[in-house]
Structures are given as C-alpha cells and as structure tokens.
Design a protein around this motif. Sequence first.
Motif, PDB file in Angstrom:
ATOM      1  N   MET A  68       0.734  -1.105  -0.012  1.00  0.00           N
ATOM      2  CA  MET A  68       0.034  -0.050   0.062  1.00  0.00           C
ATOM      3  C   MET A  68       0.808   1.116  -0.123  1.00  0.00           C
ATOM      4  SD  MET A  68      -3.100   1.020   2.622  1.00  0.00           S
ATOM      5  CE  MET A  68      -4.085  -0.494   2.466  1.00  0.00           C
ATOM      6  N   GLN A  69       0.471   2.249  -0.728  1.00  0.00           N
ATOM      7  CA  GLN A  69       1.359   3.379  -0.969  1.00  0.00           C
ATOM      8  C   GLN A  69       1.189   4.365   0.352  1.00  0.00           C
ATOM      9  OE1 GLN A  69      -0.208   6.180  -4.070  1.00  0.00           O
ATOM     10  NE2 GLN A  69       1.580   7.605  -3.817  1.00  0.00           N
ATOM     11  N   ILE A  70       2.536   4.928   0.685  1.00  0.00           N
ATOM     12  CA  ILE A  70       2.468   5.505   2.046  1.00  0.00           C
ATOM     13  C   ILE A  70       2.629   7.151   1.716  1.00  0.00           C
ATOM     14  CG2 ILE A  70       3.764   6.024   4.022  1.00  0.00           C
ATOM     15  CD1 ILE A  70       4.860   3.310   3.942  1.00  0.00           C
ATOM     16  N   LEU A  71       1.504   7.826   2.163  1.00  0.00           N
ATOM     17  CA  LEU A  71       1.437   9.050   1.615  1.00  0.00           C
ATOM     18  C   LEU A  71       1.781  10.477   2.715  1.00  0.00           C
ATOM     19  CD1 LEU A  71      -1.593   8.821  -0.580  1.00  0.00           C
ATOM     20  CD2 LEU A  71       0.828   9.080  -1.504  1.00  0.00           C
ATOM     21  N   THR A  72       1.955  11.568   2.484  1.00  0.00           N
ATOM     22  CA  THR A  72       1.882  12.299   3.781  1.00  0.00           C
ATOM     23  C   THR A  72       0.506  13.253   3.715  1.00  0.00           C
ATOM     24  OG1 THR A  72       4.106  12.680   3.242  1.00  0.00           O
ATOM     25  CG2 THR A  72       3.046  14.428   4.563  1.00  0.00           C
ATOM     26  N   PRO A  73      -0.037  13.467   4.843  1.00  0.00           N
ATOM     27  CA  PRO A  73      -1.311  14.042   5.029  1.00  0.00           C
ATOM     28  C   PRO A  73      -0.953  15.619   5.053  1.00  0.00           C
ATOM     29  CG  PRO A  73      -0.784  13.290   7.206  1.00  0.00           C
ATOM     30  CD  PRO A  73       0.262  12.487   6.334  1.00  0.00           C
ATOM     31  N   HIS A  74      -2.150  16.467   4.969  1.00  0.00           N
ATOM     32  CA  HIS A  74      -1.984  17.898   5.371  1.00  0.00           C
ATOM     33  C   HIS A  74      -2.008  18.056   6.606  1.00  0.00           C
ATOM     34  CE1 HIS A  74      -2.504  18.685   1.031  1.00  0.00           C
ATOM     35  NE2 HIS A  74      -3.626  18.303   0.991  1.00  0.00           N
ATOM     36  N   VAL A  75      -0.816  19.044   7.262  1.00  0.00           N
ATOM     37  CA  VAL A  75      -0.834  19.049   8.545  1.00  0.00           C
ATOM     38  C   VAL A  75      -0.919  20.688   8.772  1.00  0.00           C
ATOM     39  CG1 VAL A  75       0.548  18.969  10.477  1.00  0.00           C
ATOM     40  CG2 VAL A  75       0.447  17.158   8.797  1.00  0.00           C
ATOM     41  N   TYR A  76      -1.877  21.167   9.693  1.00  0.00           N
ATOM     42  CA  TYR A  76      -1.826  22.668   9.948  1.00  0.00           C
ATOM     43  C   TYR A  76      -1.522  22.964  11.445  1.00  0.00           C
ATOM     44  CZ  TYR A  76      -4.680  22.442   5.910  1.00  0.00           C
ATOM     45  OH  TYR A  76      -5.099  22.025   4.552  1.00  0.00           O
ATOM     46  N   TRP A  77      -0.614  24.035  11.557  1.00  0.00           N
ATOM     47  CA  TRP A  77      -0.144  24.222  12.978  1.00  0.00           C
ATOM     48  C   TRP A  77      -0.292  25.598  13.441  1.00  0.00           C
ATOM     49  CZ3 TRP A  77       4.366  27.078  14.747  1.00  0.00           C
ATOM     50  CH2 TRP A  77       4.804  28.098  13.586  1.00  0.00           C
ATOM     51  N   SER A  95       2.083   7.965  12.100  1.00  0.00           N
ATOM     52  CA  SER A  95       1.520   7.071  10.981  1.00  0.00           C
ATOM     53  C   SER A  95       0.031   6.740  11.451  1.00  0.00           C
ATOM     54  CB  SER A  95       2.303   5.947  11.191  1.00  0.00           C
ATOM     55  OG  SER A  95       2.509   5.375  12.190  1.00  0.00           O
ATOM     56  N   ALA A  96      -0.559   6.512  10.608  1.00  0.00           N
ATOM     57  CA  ALA A  96      -2.139   6.132  10.706  1.00  0.00           C
ATOM     58  C   ALA A  96      -2.766   5.744   9.439  1.00  0.00           C
ATOM     59  CB  ALA A  96      -3.054   7.109  11.415  1.00  0.00           C
ATOM     60  N   GLN A  97      -3.873   4.943   9.415  1.00  0.00           N
ATOM     61  CA  GLN A  97      -4.554   4.418   8.421  1.00  0.00           C
ATOM     62  C   GLN A  97      -5.845   5.295   8.363  1.00  0.00           C
ATOM     63  OE1 GLN A  97      -3.879   2.109   6.003  1.00  0.00           O
ATOM     64  NE2 GLN A  97      -5.687   2.302   4.907  1.00  0.00           N
ATOM     65  N   GLY A  98      -6.245   6.097   7.185  1.00  0.00           N
ATOM     66  CA  GLY A  98      -7.450   6.856   7.309  1.00  0.00           C
ATOM     67  C   GLY A  98      -7.377   7.453   5.730  1.00  0.00           C
ATOM     68  N   HIS A  99      -8.514   8.306   5.784  1.00  0.00           N
ATOM     69  CA  HIS A  99      -8.845   8.907   4.531  1.00  0.00           C
ATOM     70  C   HIS A  99      -8.503  10.291   4.444  1.00  0.00           C
ATOM     71  CE1 HIS A  99     -11.508   9.313   0.803  1.00  0.00           C
ATOM     72  NE2 HIS A  99     -11.705  10.422   1.363  1.00  0.00           N
ATOM     73  N   GLY A 100      -7.487  10.576   3.411  1.00  0.00           N
ATOM     74  CA  GLY A 100      -6.659  11.747   3.399  1.00  0.00           C
ATOM     75  C   GLY A 100      -6.972  12.448   2.021  1.00  0.00           C
ATOM     76  N   ALA A 101      -6.175  13.174   1.691  1.00  0.00           N
ATOM     77  CA  ALA A 101      -5.984  13.808   0.345  1.00  0.00           C
ATOM     78  C   ALA A 101      -5.892  12.765  -1.030  1.00  0.00           C
ATOM     79  CB  ALA A 101      -5.000  15.003  -0.050  1.00  0.00           C
ATOM     80  N   LYS A 102      -5.369  11.759  -0.536  1.00  0.00           N
ATOM     81  CA  LYS A 102      -5.082  10.745  -1.580  1.00  0.00           C
ATOM     82  C   LYS A 102      -6.131   9.430  -1.390  1.00  0.00           C
ATOM     83  CE  LYS A 102      -1.936  12.909  -4.062  1.00  0.00           C
ATOM     84  NZ  LYS A 102      -2.456  13.434  -5.282  1.00  0.00           N
TER      85      LYS A 102
END
Length: 360
Positions: A1-10, A41-48
């Motif tokens: 499974m492809q590993i992606l980076t989520p959008h993070v706001y700070w 790291s987590a499994q979830g629904h993000g931008a991709k």
Amino acid sequence: MQILTPHVYWAQRHGEIFLRVELSDAKNLNIWLQENTLQFSAQGHGAKGDNEYMFSLEFLEPVRPEINHKSTQRQVDIKVKKQVERWWDRLTLQEKKPVFLAPDFDRWLDESDAEMELQAKEEEKINRINVESRVRKDPYLGLKKGYLFMYNLVQFLGFSWIFVNMTVRLFILGQDSFYDTFHTTADMMYFCQMMAVLEVINPLLGLVRTGFFPALIQVTGRNVILFVIFGSLEEMQNQPAVFFVFYLWSSIEIFRYPFYMLACIGTEWKLLTWLRYSLWIPLYPLGTISEAVAVIQSLPIFDETRRFSLPLPAALGQSLSFSYILQIYLVLMFLGLFINFRHLYKQRRRRYRSRKRKVQ
C-alpha cells in the motif's frame, strides 16, 4: 500500500504547539517522539483517499515528551508542550517549511495577540477563585466593593446632571447655550473632577486593576483644562469651547461609570458594555481636539495678562509667559492621547477576545 503524507496545519502559543492532521476515520494511530522529532503514522482517508499516511517533524526547540492527541471523524488533533515557554520563529528545525505543513489560521495568533490571550487567561484564573476563600483572605472585600460602587454611582449622577442640563439647554436655547455653559455647570464639573482624583489613588491602593499612568494622564489633563484654562480666565468662560469640552467629557462618563458600578455587583448589560468599549473611539479624540482648541484660544490671553508667568533673572528678562508652558503641554496632550488610546484599545480587544472564548 502506498505511503503518503497528510495535510498538517499548525499554530502555537507561548507554551504549546497545536497540530491538526487532515485525516478522517483514522485507524492504527501511532504518534511518538524520537529525539525531539514527532513521528506520525495512521490508516485513514486523506487527500489521496484511503491509504496509510505518515510524516515526521523535528521541532525547532525541545518539547516535553508527553503528547496529547484526539482523533475525530474529520481529523486528528495533536497538542505538544514546549520545554521552555517562549515564542518560536518557526515550527521546524529546518528553515525550509515542509510542503505538507501550513498555518492553522483558525487558531493562528501573532506574538502580541498571544501575550494578550495569556494575560486574559491569567485574569480569568483570578476571577475563578472561590468567593469564600477570597473573603477569608480579604475581610474588607465587601467594604471595598461598596466604596467603589458608591464612588461610581456619585460620579454617574454628577455627569448625568451635567449632560442632561446641557442637552435641555441646547434644545431650548440653541447656539446661545454655548456661551453660558460654564456658569450653569461649572460647580458640578468642579465637584466631579475633584472626585476623579480618587481614580489615581485607587490603583495605588490596589482597589482596582486599572493602570495608574493612564488614569493620571486623563485626570491631570482634564483638571488642567478645567481649573487652569477655564477656571482662572474669565475671558475663556464664555467661549463655545467650554460647551464642547464639557459635553464630550460627560458623554463618555455617563456610560463608563455605570459599567463599573454594575461590575462591582457582578452584573453586566451587553448594550452598556458595548457602549463603554466603543463610544470612546470617536469621543476621546474629539474631546482632546476640543481641549486643544481651548488651550490655543487661551495663549494670547496669558500673554496679555501675564497670569502665572514665571519670574526670570534681570539678565534674561522680566518673566516667562505661561503660554510657553501651555505650548509644551499641547504636545504632551496628544502624546497622552496616543498612550491612552492604545491602552483603551488593548482593553477593548482583551474584553471581546475573552467574551468570544466564553461563547465558544
């Protein structure tokens, strides 16, 4: 499974870092610190779409090892405490911001705003102290509140009398009322402004948390106008400037004093609060301009009468006209306007920022 980076706001405060990870329905959540670097790291629904997402952030300065996080259907909220409470220039040790990282404008504050928020939190903390414990520590608390309530009530009644008197005379006499304002209201204004000296004393005694210098600037400035310019010069007592100065002063005070009076008994009217923190914005500068006009009109009178002139040695001349001192005072008057305007504006922002947090 492809590993992606989520959008993070700070966003940050002096003691904390807030991260908002745009990842809905997060599962297998794993968040930890490794050598001052946050690992996620987590499994979830993000931008991709549904995938495994991960990222790491090496913080600019040391943070505490405890991490607080909360996962909702929409996002993952993370809170990290700084080791030393101070403002960071950026979030990460590397100067170049990661592409997945952006400011959280919903929580974003600049440094000055954060300082005001911190101060407001301290004030709220003080206000939450149990009433009974406060009474035990200060057995005179009721007496102090009673004194402040009566003081504000007396000042409210005095300035209300001036305001109503001037308003009625304006409707009846029109512009003719401009020329006898001093003779009809001066006694009450003398009384109110002499009472106002207590507003300089009260902060020194710890009775109120109002700043000493803003109160000193306002009370001293008004008393110079009332007692020196109007009170000592009969030629000034028939000038229309008296009407505008007295009317603007009383227009501010008929809302300020009842606001403080109700605060003494723990009561607030929203309309009165808005008027107290909003009317001064146009009225205070207009009042200062009216006072400046009165001072300028008095300059030739002081030159002619030599009243309050300062004696000088014979080699320098006979005396120094008081008008020169008033010209310096004119400059200080507008400097005082800037200081007090800035103080009142901070009070207004702090007041409504605090109320906004309570609503949220």
